[in-house]
Each structure stands twice: as structure tokens, then as C-alpha cells.
Scaffold this active site. Structure first.
Site, short mmCIF file in Angstrom:
data_model
loop_
_atom_site.label_atom_id
_atom_site.label_comp_id
_atom_site.label_asym_id
_atom_site.label_seq_id
_atom_site.Cartn_x
_atom_site.Cartn_y
_atom_site.Cartn_z
N VAL A 1 31.12 39.42 36.02
CA VAL A 1 31.54 40.45 37.37
C VAL A 1 30.78 41.49 36.73
CG1 VAL A 1 33.52 41.79 37.42
CG2 VAL A 1 33.72 39.68 36.35
N LYS A 6 48.52 38.54 34.09
CA LYS A 6 48.39 39.20 35.30
C LYS A 6 50.01 39.39 36.05
CE LYS A 6 43.97 36.64 36.45
NZ LYS A 6 43.41 35.75 36.63
N ALA A 37 32.66 55.94 50.45
CA ALA A 37 33.30 57.51 49.40
C ALA A 37 33.12 58.84 49.63
CB ALA A 37 32.43 57.17 48.39
N1 HSE Z 1 39.76 32.78 34.71
C1 HSE Z 1 40.97 33.63 35.44
C2 HSE Z 1 41.13 32.39 36.65
C3 HSE Z 1 39.41 34.70 36.20
O1 HSE Z 1 40.16 31.74 36.46
O2 HSE Z 1 41.23 32.82 37.52
C4 HSE Z 1 39.95 35.77 36.81
O3 HSE Z 1 40.97 36.39 36.40
#
Ligand code: HSE
Length: 437
Positions: free
Chosen positions: A14, A206, A33
Site C-alpha cells: 500500500v 473492519k 486539495a
Molecule cells: N487481507 C485483506 C483482504 C486486505 O483480503 O481483504 C485488505 O484489508
């Protein structure tokens, strides 16, 4: 005006994508921005310089992340090293030094977010985390800002790309679980510990975040019911299909009169729902608001540039707000910090859902009646039954029941009794079923 100076922690998948996209789209990003954005210092223990375009645009690269968060020139820290430690210490130190933070670290936010947001609030800085949930999909912004008029009723999402990729390949190509996992790792989708993907922990991180911003509650990772995809068998994928369903690994959080449901597990969903067709590494989140009704957000949930897209959007938001008073900024968890609610999380035993049950039954008269009697006595209504023919003269046959909605504790009791029947061999496979209406 001088460009805003960024300190970047991590030059992995990332981090590399963030450098590349910031470099490639520098002009348009600056027009959005209102100022240029420059990575003045980055920290990485090791990285592949050939894989990152724009590395030469970074003034200095060090192997000491603490040097970056202490740099007086830097206004915004992007944390992309992941994990709990030293990410937590670095983020808290950055906040203490008066810097804004952008992070893709779902584990950090889910477990330490309450502490981090309190520290940020006290210092008047922002901690932004769009990239932590569903990669490139702007789901945090959608729920926190776009749906601010609504009482959110529930959120259900395919929020682990690796898990979805594995389930899709198992269904479409009959591929082996571990073989598909290796491919996801090679493509950079999987967590450094892939157990986080396949055991449901990444999705639980999440979901914890989504639940907080949907319902205005503190982050409570320790209350999530977590089940991964490791026990899903090819035959369940097939039977689900015969019954008109697909198996997806879902994170579900729902407001009920008794508390908030917070659970991740494999789930049968009707094949005709749009979300049932979200395949491969793609993610999708369904959000039901009382005013707007159901809304669906779809996109790449992992990978270098999709995640970088979310990271940079957060940076742009912060740059736009640099001159605004802290109290006029969007609250971290969508609700004003003094307005978070203490409504409780429902224990899994009190959650109500429908079920798919698969068992191996002796092929003789009266067996289905015995199972039905147990379900009936517990007030569990049967929706459908599927019995397969014996294979090569076997004495056991697979029998599948779909039930109507019932509290999990009644289903636990039913399964306990069914397993004890003489006519049932081995365990009962239970997969929860949601109609998502
Ligand atoms: N390992 C996570 C996925 C990466 O496969 O979604 C993104 O958060």
C-alpha cells in the site's frame, strides 16, 4: 503556497501504491486539495525500489519510523506498516507531536481506536482511516457523511477480499483452499498472517469500525462473534447453489430492540441478491438506512492502488480542513464524541437468524421425522429439506434442512440433540442464512 509535507511509514504494497498514485496524479490531487502534497520523509526497513514509481520524489528515506513522527516539518503522517506495535506507539507519538494521521490499519483502529481518537480529540488533530475498511470503497465517508440523515438499521458486507476470492474459486473452479490462499498471498491481498483472513479476524476488525460509525457506539472488537471460512466444504457450496443460495463470508451488524448484533461468519444469501454476485477479491457493503432504504457499495477491497486511493482521499480531506477549527471537523466516529451511546452488543446466543443444517443420516424410514420432531419441539420451523441419494451403497446420506429464523440458543440446543440421535453420524454443519431484506 508551500506543499503540505507528509511523513510516510511503510513502503510495502500500500505504501508503494500511495507513492505511485500521489506522483502520477499530483497535479489533479493538488487542484482538489488546494495545495500540493509532498512526501518529504518515508520510513521503511526494507522495500523494493524497482516496484515503486515516484520513489525519487521522496526527499529522504530512513529506516527509523520514530524519526518520521518526530520531524517538525511534517504535518500529516501516513501509517502503512500495519500491526499493533509499534504502529500504536508511532500513531500516539505523531498525535502528541500535533500531527494529523492517516492509517489503513484496521487492527489498530478496531483494538486501540478509542484511545487513539481520545488522544487526537485532546490535541485537536484528525486520525483518518478510510483505507482500513473495504480498501478502495469510500464506505467510511458514505456511512459517516453521506447517510448522516438516517437511522442505520443494519450493515452487511463482504469485507475480506482474500476470503471472498477463496470462496469464489472453490465454487467456480472446484479449487483447493490452500492453493487459492497462496495465490491471494502472491497477489498481495492476504494479511501477513493469513489466519486473519481465513479465520474472520480481519473482517471482524473492519466490522467493528463499521458498527461504531453506523450506530455511534465505542469500538468493541472483543464483543464480535467471529467464525471464518475454514470449515466450508465444497459440498456445502454445491447444496447451497441447488437451494438457490450462495455462501459468502459476511460481517453483519444490526440494531435490534435488545442490543446491537456484531458478527462475522459464512452466510447463505439468496442468489438473486446483487451482493451474492460480488466475486473474487472484490468487496461490497450493503447499508440499510431508515430513510434511504438499502444502498450497496462495491469495489476493490484490497491491493496496492485501490487502497492507496482511499489513503490519498483521506490526505486530501485533511489538507482541505487544515485551516478549520478542530470542533468544525467531521467527528472520527461519525457521532460527536460526547454523544456516543452505551447500547449493549447482543451475545450471539440471543441473535436471531435462519439456518442451513447439513447432517449425515442413516438411510431408513423415520429419520427425517426424528430430526423434525426435535426442531418442532424447540419451535424451529423448517423452510426446506433436501435429501441426496446414497453414494455407492453407503448407509448414510446427506440431509440438508433450511430453517426459519430462530434465536441461536434454540438452534444450539437443537444441534446438541440431533447429534445425539442414533440415526445421525458425526457433526451437524451449521451455516447461518440471511435474506438481507
Ligand atoms: N487481507 C485483506 C483482504 C486486505 O483480503 O481483504 C485488505 O484489508
Amino acid at each position: 503556497m508551500e506543499p503540505v509535507k507528509i511523513g510516510l511509514l511503510g513502503l510495502g504494497t500500500v505504501g508503494g501504491g500511495t507513492v505511485s498514485v500521489l506522483t502520477r496524479n499530483a497535479e489533479e490531487i493538488a487542484r482538489r486539495a488546494g495545495r500540493g502534497i509532498r512526501i518529504s520523509i518515508a520510513a521503511a526497513k526494507e522495500y523494493n525500489p524497482d516496484a515503486i514509481r515516484g520513489l525519487d520524489q521522496i526527499d529522504r528515506i530512513t529506516d527509523d519510523a520514530f524519526e518520521v513522527v518526530a520531524d517538525p516539518e511534517v504535518e500529516i503522517i501516513i501509517e502503512l506498516i500495519g500491526g499493533y506495535s509499534p504502529a500504536r506507539e508511532l500513531v500516539l507519538m505523531a498525535i502528541d507531536n500535533g500531527k494529523h494521521v492517516v492509517t489503513a490499519n484496521k487492527a489498530l483502529i478496531a483494538l486501540h481506536g478509542n484511545e487513539i481518537f481520545a488522544a487526537a480529540q485532546a490535541k485537536g488533530v484528525t486520525v483518518a482511516f478510510e483505507a482500513a475498511v473495504a480498501g478502495g470503497i469510500p464506505i467510511i465517508k458514505a456511512v459517516r457523511e453521506g447517510l448522516a440523515a438516517n437511522q442505520i438499521e443494519w450493515v452487511a458486507g463482504i469485507i475480506n477480499g482474500t476470503g471472498n476470492f477463496i470462496l469464489t474459486e472453490m465454487r467456480d473452479k472446484g479449487r483447493d483452499f490452500s492453493d487459492v490462499l497462496k495465490e491471494a498471498q502472491r497477489l498481495g491481498y492476504a494479511e501477513s498472517d493469513p489466519a486473519f483472513d481465513v479465520e474472520g479476524i480481519d473482517a471482524a476488525h473492519k466490522l467493528t469500525i463499521l458498527s461504531s460509525i453506523a450506530f455511534g457506539i465505542p469500538l468493541q472488537f472483543d464483543k464480535v462473534y467471529i467464525e471464518g471460512i475454514t470449515k466450508i466444504e465444497q459440498q456445502d457450496v454445491g447444496y447451497a447453489g441447488e437451494l438457490g443460495y450462495r455462501i459468502k463470508h459476511l460481517g453483519i451488524t444490526r440494531r435490534t430492540d435488545n442490543g446491537i448484533e456484531l458478527r462475522v461468519h459464512p452466510t447463505l444469501i439468496p442468489g438473486r441478491r446483487l451482493i451474492a454476485h460480488v466475486d473474487g477479491v472484490m468487496n461490497a457493503v450493503l447499508v440499510k438506512g431508515d430513510a434511504v432504504g438499502p444502498t450497496l457499495y462495491y469495489g476493490a477491497g484490497a491491493g496496492s492502488e485501490p487502497t492507496a486511493s482511499a489513503v490519498i482521499a483521506d490526505v486530501v480531506d485533511i489538507v482541505r480542513a487544515l485551516t478549520s477549527d478542530p470542533e468544525n471537523r467531521v467527528p472520527h466516529l461519525a457521532f460527536q464524541p460526547n454523544e456516543l451511546s452505551d447500547v449493549s452488543i447482543l451475545p450471539m446466543t440471543e441473535v436471531e437468524t435462519a439456518y442451513y443444517l447439513r447432517m449425515q443420516a442413516v438411510d431408513r424410514p423415520g429419520v427425517l421425522a426424528e430430526v423434525s420432531r426435535i426442531l418442532g419441539a424447540l419451535n424451529i420451523s423448517i423452510e426446506a429439506i433436501l435429501q441426496k441419494e446414497p453414494v455407492n451403497g453407503a448407509i448414510h446420506v446427506p440431509v440438508i434442512f433450511l430453517t426459519q429464523r430462530v434465536k441461536e440458543r434454540y438452534m444450539n440446543e437443537a444441534i446438541r440433540q440431533i447429534v445425539n440421535l442414533d440415526c445421525i453420524e458425526g457433526e451437524v454443519t451449521r451455516i447461518r442464512l440471511e435474506s438481507l431484506l
